[in-house]
Write an enzyme that holds these catalytic residues in place. Structure first.
Site, PDB file in Angstrom:
ATOM      1  N   ASP A   1      56.063  19.919  65.790  1.00 31.94           N
ATOM      2  CA  ASP A   1      54.826  20.172  66.523  1.00 31.94           C
ATOM      3  C   ASP A   1      54.212  18.816  66.911  1.00 31.94           C
ATOM      4  OD1 ASP A   1      52.628  22.316  67.232  1.00 31.94           O
ATOM      5  OD2 ASP A   1      51.554  20.851  66.030  1.00 31.94           O
TER       6      ASP A   1
ATOM      7  N   HIS B   1      57.600  29.287  66.246  1.00 30.72           N
ATOM      8  CA  HIS B   1      57.164  27.890  66.304  1.00 30.72           C
ATOM      9  C   HIS B   1      57.371  27.125  64.996  1.00 30.72           C
ATOM     10  CE1 HIS B   1      54.868  24.460  67.687  1.00 30.72           C
ATOM     11  NE2 HIS B   1      54.079  24.547  66.624  1.00 30.72           N
TER      12      HIS B   1
END
Length: 326
Positions: free
Chosen positions: A105, A303
């Site tokens: 991320d 994610h």
């Protein structure tokens, strides 16, 4: 702490931020693990023991503003240049000259820029979830303002200090549970539902999060760890990363379009918006990551890659690390 981390060591080391908290396990070549939003060193709990067993000194940090690391005052203290300096300082504080850096991320973007700006320190770079996209194009805030039509993109929503904090901090645990679920493969809203990356006029991000269910990778104890840290620290340090994107664009002007030439790895989730929205960045890897060793998209993965699919990610990481020059 998970049983497999009982022999891990917590340390505080000096850095430009003040001090950086880290957790290390194993001996051998240094692998620096950098988390994203809204997480902590704990997001690498499945990787630390595996990398240690494979012969590496695995070190997961709390990025400045998170966890037990220092939280400098002022929004500008969270610009990319400062985070890169923190990473280099950690390497040297551990008595090392170089390291492999791996990020997820925001940590992927921090890792990429660490390799770009300090190639003498970071000899290889692994990127999870967020592809490398060189600096370029319009000012980021201008791009985000054009996204979503009548809805507001979450990055724009995060810009005003105090605004997102007012939504999140009254119920940190509940908000985190919803945010993690919204971006996880097994709990994310269907494509026909309102996109949780956007905010309706007068609404909040949480309005679009799944309620009353946790993804399979997130146990109640895991959620307690994350929530406990943010309940103690607040969210401003973490959110200040988003509030420096225009500053980063200015600071990195000399690196417009610059490739990262060190050996690299990318792992994306097939259901992750970071992967699908940035497909052009992945397609550009022959130019932007000429040292790319391998690139992988994990089917039916969201994610939170290294937590959703730890076994696969650990295999890909150790295979890649084993292929690097000593």
């Amino acid at each position: 702490m998970p049983k497999q981390l009982t022999d891990a060591t917590h340390r505080l080391v000096a850095s430009p931020a003040g001090r950086v908290h880290l957790v290390e396990q194993g001996d051998g070549p240094l692998v620096l693990l950098v988390h994203g939003f809204p997480e902590s060193w704990y997001s690498w709990r499945h990787q630390l023991p595996v990398l240690a067993a494979a012969g590496y000194r695995a070190v997961a940090i709390d990025v400045r503003g998170y966890g037990r690391s220092s939280k400098p005052g002022g929004t500008a203290a969270y610009r990319m240049l400062d985070l890169v300096d923190d990473n280099a300082a950690v390497v040297h504080a551990l008595g090392e000259e170089s390291a492999v850096v791996v990020g997820h991320d925001w940590g992927a973007t921090i890792a990429a820029n660490s390799a770009l700006l300090r190639p003498e320190v970071f000899r290889a770079v692994g990127l999870l979830s967020v592809p490398y996209a060189p600096r370029g194009g319009p000012r980021p805030s201008q791009i985000f303002e054009r996204m979503g039509g009548n809805d507001e993109f979450y990055v724009s929503y995060f810009q005003q200090p105090g605004r997102a904090e007012a939504e999140i901090e009254p119920d940190v645990r509940g908000w985190l549970a919803g945010f993690y679920a919204a971006l996880s493969a097994d709990t994310m809203p269907p494509t026909s539902a309102a996109d949780p990356h956007f905010v309706s006029a007068g609404g909040t991000l949480r309005d679009r999060f799944p309620a009353d269910r946790l993804p399979n990778w997130l146990g109640e104890d895991d959620l307690d760890v994350y929530a406990g840290e943010f309940e103690r620290t607040g969210l401003s340090g973490a959110l200040n990363r988003y509030r420096n994107m225009d500053r980063d664009w200015e600071d990195l002007a000399d690196f417009d379009g610059a490739p990262i030439t060190q050996p690299s790895l990318f792992i994306g989730g097939g259901l992750d918006a970071s992967t699908t929205w940035m497909a052009e960045a992945i397609n550009a890897y022959p130019v932007t990551l000429p040292g790319l060793v391998s690139s992988h998209i994990l089917d039916n993965c969201g994610h939170w890659i290294q937590q959703e699919r730890p076994t696969e990610v650990n295999r890909l990481l150790t295979d890649w690390l084993g292929s690097l020059p000593a």
